[in-house]
Design a protein around this motif. Structure first.
Motif, PDB file in Angstrom:
ATOM      1  N   LEU A   9       0.945  -1.207   0.067  1.00 35.72           N
ATOM      2  CA  LEU A   9      -0.088   0.026  -0.179  1.00 35.72           C
ATOM      3  C   LEU A   9       0.706   1.184   0.148  1.00 35.72           C
ATOM      4  O   LEU A   9       1.718   1.446   0.824  1.00 35.72           O
ATOM      5  CB  LEU A   9      -1.041   0.042   1.171  1.00 35.72           C
ATOM      6  CG  LEU A   9      -1.713   1.243   1.600  1.00 35.72           C
ATOM      7  CD1 LEU A   9      -2.759   1.437   0.211  1.00 35.72           C
ATOM      8  CD2 LEU A   9      -2.289   1.400   2.599  1.00 35.72           C
ATOM      9  N   LEU A  11       0.534   5.451   0.017  1.00 33.05           N
ATOM     10  CA  LEU A  11      -0.473   6.607   0.653  1.00 33.05           C
ATOM     11  C   LEU A  11       0.403   7.748  -0.098  1.00 33.05           C
ATOM     12  O   LEU A  11       1.353   8.029   0.086  1.00 33.05           O
ATOM     13  CB  LEU A  11      -0.348   6.732   2.213  1.00 33.05           C
ATOM     14  CG  LEU A  11      -1.239   5.849   2.899  1.00 33.05           C
ATOM     15  CD1 LEU A  11      -0.976   5.975   4.367  1.00 33.05           C
ATOM     16  CD2 LEU A  11      -2.553   5.607   2.503  1.00 33.05           C
ATOM     17  N   GLY A  39      -3.599   4.456  -1.686  1.00 33.84           N
ATOM     18  CA  GLY A  39      -4.522   5.264  -0.860  1.00 33.84           C
ATOM     19  C   GLY A  39      -4.022   6.720  -0.734  1.00 33.84           C
ATOM     20  O   GLY A  39      -3.067   7.059  -1.489  1.00 33.84           O
ATOM     21  N   PRO A  69      -7.563   3.093   0.767  1.00 31.50           N
ATOM     22  CA  PRO A  69      -8.298   3.860   1.725  1.00 31.50           C
ATOM     23  C   PRO A  69      -8.114   5.444   1.444  1.00 31.50           C
ATOM     24  O   PRO A  69      -6.907   5.854   0.836  1.00 31.50           O
ATOM     25  CB  PRO A  69      -8.125   3.648   3.171  1.00 31.50           C
ATOM     26  CG  PRO A  69      -6.614   3.205   3.035  1.00 31.50           C
ATOM     27  CD  PRO A  69      -6.459   2.557   1.703  1.00 31.50           C
ATOM     28  N   GLU A  71      -8.424   8.972   3.660  1.00 31.82           N
ATOM     29  CA  GLU A  71      -9.014   9.604   5.087  1.00 31.82           C
ATOM     30  C   GLU A  71      -8.586  10.971   4.965  1.00 31.82           C
ATOM     31  O   GLU A  71      -7.588  11.322   4.558  1.00 31.82           O
ATOM     32  CB  GLU A  71      -8.635   8.648   6.070  1.00 31.82           C
ATOM     33  CG  GLU A  71      -7.003   8.717   6.451  1.00 31.82           C
ATOM     34  CD  GLU A  71      -6.565   8.096   7.841  1.00 31.82           C
ATOM     35  OE1 GLU A  71      -7.224   8.635   8.584  1.00 31.82           O
ATOM     36  OE2 GLU A  71      -5.940   7.104   7.588  1.00 31.82           O
ATOM     37  N   ALA A  98      -0.840   7.546  10.090  1.00 31.40           N
ATOM     38  CA  ALA A  98      -1.799   7.134   9.053  1.00 31.40           C
ATOM     39  C   ALA A  98      -0.994   5.780   8.454  1.00 31.40           C
ATOM     40  O   ALA A  98      -1.733   4.789   8.354  1.00 31.40           O
ATOM     41  CB  ALA A  98      -2.129   8.168   7.977  1.00 31.40           C
ATOM     42  N   GLN A 101      -1.338   3.115  10.852  1.00 29.05           N
ATOM     43  CA  GLN A 101      -2.574   2.266  11.117  1.00 29.05           C
ATOM     44  C   GLN A 101      -2.582   1.505   9.936  1.00 29.05           C
ATOM     45  O   GLN A 101      -3.354   0.429  10.120  1.00 29.05           O
ATOM     46  CB  GLN A 101      -3.577   3.360  11.033  1.00 29.05           C
ATOM     47  CG  GLN A 101      -4.937   2.899  11.245  1.00 29.05           C
ATOM     48  CD  GLN A 101      -6.104   4.192  11.181  1.00 29.05           C
ATOM     49  OE1 GLN A 101      -5.734   4.997  11.763  1.00 29.05           O
ATOM     50  NE2 GLN A 101      -7.216   3.819  10.774  1.00 29.05           N
ATOM     51  N   HIS A 102      -2.415   1.848   8.438  1.00 29.60           N
ATOM     52  CA  HIS A 102      -2.937   1.232   7.234  1.00 29.60           C
ATOM     53  C   HIS A 102      -1.816   0.285   6.740  1.00 29.60           C
ATOM     54  O   HIS A 102      -1.887  -0.591   5.932  1.00 29.60           O
ATOM     55  CB  HIS A 102      -3.132   2.109   6.281  1.00 29.60           C
ATOM     56  CG  HIS A 102      -4.408   2.789   6.646  1.00 29.60           C
ATOM     57  ND1 HIS A 102      -5.791   2.325   6.529  1.00 29.60           N
ATOM     58  CD2 HIS A 102      -4.665   4.386   6.740  1.00 29.60           C
ATOM     59  CE1 HIS A 102      -6.462   3.422   6.702  1.00 29.60           C
ATOM     60  NE2 HIS A 102      -5.862   4.658   7.085  1.00 29.60           N
ATOM     61  N   ALA A 104       1.058   0.900   5.487  1.00 28.84           N
ATOM     62  CA  ALA A 104       1.506   1.417   4.538  1.00 28.84           C
ATOM     63  C   ALA A 104       3.078   1.139   4.020  1.00 28.84           C
ATOM     64  O   ALA A 104       3.649   1.347   5.214  1.00 28.84           O
ATOM     65  CB  ALA A 104       1.234   2.841   4.054  1.00 28.84           C
TER      66      ALA A 104
END
Length: 329
Positions: A9, A11, A39, A69, A71, A98, A101-102, A104
């Protein structure tokens, strides 16, 4: 994105401006091809009226591009630093959170060649050292281990505007970017245009090229300093003091010696000392005048043991002939 797997992922840090929106659009193309998952994080600094609406609108655009995602993270910008520095601190804290949390693998930032040129110019104006003049790195590791990347550092700002036009995206134009109270805005809209007019075109490219050259130099000097530091550093039994042999320090070239002293300061939980403070610490090596302590930065000081103290305290010989870096209580 060659070093990323298809299930990683990425971001995109997106403000809604043309640079980060163009980056999001390009990244979305790779996501659609299945190269990587993409994301985005929109950081709302809350510094302007209607900032929450701007962040919400930006998030909607990113979702329409297929990013997930997406956000919005609202942050509080604390006083005590300059407004730009305080906002940057809050922004990176939100990005780190972030990414953590994800899960990444990378956070991508939309800085361009123009941003790099402005960074170098401001560093020159401040009288900064090699590392500062090296500008923003294309890749770096954050405090939580996440990788930051700036894939647009070779792209001009005008090119990101063109990408947005081609993709029919309507970026948000931050009015503070033209506010003359900020040094970066003055560099962008006043200083660089004058330099282009008086010295000829290509100034931004030249400044960015200088940053790349200086980055290589700074990396090499930092590597040499790290080696020298590892060879020299000693700690007191309870690790409340750090010791560096004076004679060995004197033998080092100034560029390495000052970096070794700065490493000692950060080892003791201080912040990067100024050039003037490093010179004051170096002066202790002359063994003339004051033995210190010299205040460096972040509650860290350095001193040397004088012969007078040695004569009074027989327990001190281990410290004699060494600079002692300590965390002040």
């Amino acid at each position: 994105m060659a070093d990323l797997r298809s299930d990683d992922l990425v971001l995109i840090a997106c403000s809604g401006g043309p640079d980060s929106l163009a980056l999001a659009s390009v990244a979305a193309f790779f996501a659609r091809r299945g190269t990587v998952r993409v994301g985005a994080v929109v950081v709302d600094h809350g510094l302007q009226q209607g900032s929450a609406d701007i962040a919400k609108r930006t998030a909607a655009i990113l979702q329409s591009l297929g990013l997930s995602p997406v956000e919005v993270r609202a942050v509080q910008v604390f006083e005590g630093q300059g407004p730009e520095a305080a906002a940057r601190t809050a922004r990176y804290a939100a990005l780190e959170a972030a990414a953590d949390q994800h899960g990444a693998a990378m956070v991508m930032l939309g800085h361009t060649l123009d941003d790099q040129a402005e960074q170098v110019l401001l560093g020159l104006a401040r009288g900064s050292g090699t590392r500062s003049l090296a500008g923003m790195p294309a890749r770096r590791q954050g405090s939580s281990g996440v990788q930051y990347a700036r894939p647009f550092l070779s792209l001009r700002r005008a090119e990101t505007v063109e990408i947005c036009q081609l993709e029919e995206l309507r970026p948000w134009l931050d009015p503070t970017n033209q506010d003359p109270q900020f040094a970066r805005s003055r560099a962008r809209y006043r200083v660089l245009p004058v330099m282009e007019a008086e010295l000829g075109p290509g100034i931004a490219e030249s400044l960015a090229r200088s940053a790349r050259i200086l980055s290589q130099d700074a990396d090499y000097l930092d590597e040499l300093a790290q080696r020298a530091y590892r060879d020299l550093v000693e700690f007191s039994p309870n690790r409340d003091e750090l010791l560096l042999a004076e004679e060995a320090l004197r033998q080092l070239a100034p560029a390495i010696r000052q970096r070794v002293l700065a490493l000692a300061v950060t080892e003791m939980a201080g912040s990067q000392p100024s050039f003037e403070r490093l010179l004051a610490a170096e002066a202790l090596l002359n063994r003339r005048g004051s033995a210190g302590p010299v205040q460096l930065s972040g509650g860290v000081s350095v001193y040397r043991l004088s012969r007078a103290v040695l004569a009074q305290d027989s327990k001190q010989p281990a410290k004699y002939g060494k600079l002692v870096v300590r965390r002040d209580s």
